[in-house]
Design a protein around this motif. Structure first.
Motif, PDB file in Angstrom:
ATOM      1  N   CYS A  91       0.842  -1.207   0.000  1.00  0.00           N
ATOM      2  CA  CYS A  91       0.000   0.000   0.000  1.00  0.00           C
ATOM      3  C   CYS A  91       0.873   1.252   0.000  1.00  0.00           C
ATOM      4  N   SER A 151      -7.094   5.036  -1.583  1.00  0.00           N
ATOM      5  CA  SER A 151      -6.951   3.807  -0.796  1.00  0.00           C
ATOM      6  C   SER A 151      -7.853   2.670  -1.298  1.00  0.00           C
ATOM      7  N   THR A 154      -6.034   1.065  -4.210  1.00  0.00           N
ATOM      8  CA  THR A 154      -4.817   0.452  -3.677  1.00  0.00           C
ATOM      9  C   THR A 154      -5.147  -0.838  -2.946  1.00  0.00           C
TER      10      THR A 154
END
Length: 169
Positions: A91, A151, A154
């Protein structure tokens, strides 16, 4: 205060007794001050509207860029995952590509806006000083919004099955 209509009626009657040829016109100081800053209120409303529109457009563009970028890195991430890389490290690899340019642009943008605002405030007799905390809070808020926006894409790449991503290789 409470009986302004009655007081105005008495003042108008007195005015008409003293000078009946000139019409009685009156105004309140707070209303005149309120009207004096009408253009600033309209400009503030426009700034808020276009700022929100710009932020929304930027976030939509960032979502598209994150989707494109994660698809470019999907094979690299899958190979790293097969070789034992952790999910948080993966990440970090994807998010760091967005964080530096976004943070730099937020810093430059907040400095430019701060300078423009200080020049605008010089036109007023009474004005507030711009706090230096804004130059710290704004880039952090922009960075948090960027990380939250990217996010999802990801996490979808990091938590996907690497065998499905590498089966065509």
């Amino acid at each position: 205060g409470d009986n302004s209509a009655e007081s105005l009626g008495q003042v108008e009657a007195l005015w008409n007794n003293v000078n009946p040829t000139v019409p009685f016109e009156y105004g309140f100081l707070d209303q005149r001050i309120f009207d004096f800053y009408a253009s600033e209120r309209k400009a503030g409303t426009l700034f808020w509207f276009f700022s929100l529109l710009t932020i929304a457009t930027s976030l939509i563009g960032l979502v598209g860029l994150a989707a494109f970028s994660t698809q470019q890195y999907i094979r690299e991430i899958s190979i790293r995952k097969v070789l034992g890389a952790g999910n948080l490290g993966l990440c970090y690899i994807l998010i760091k590509d967005f964080s530096l340019p976004i943070t730099l642009s937020a810093i430059v943008g907040s400095m430019a806006v701060g300078h423009a605002a200080s020049l605008w405030f010089q036109n007023f007799a009474y004005h507030v000083e711009i706090s230096s905390a804004i130059f710290i809070v704004v880039p952090l808020a922009v960075l948090v919004l960027a990380v939250l926006t990217t996010s999802y894409h990801t996490a979808s790449v990091v938590y996907s099955n690497p065998a499905n991503n590498l089966k065509h290789e």
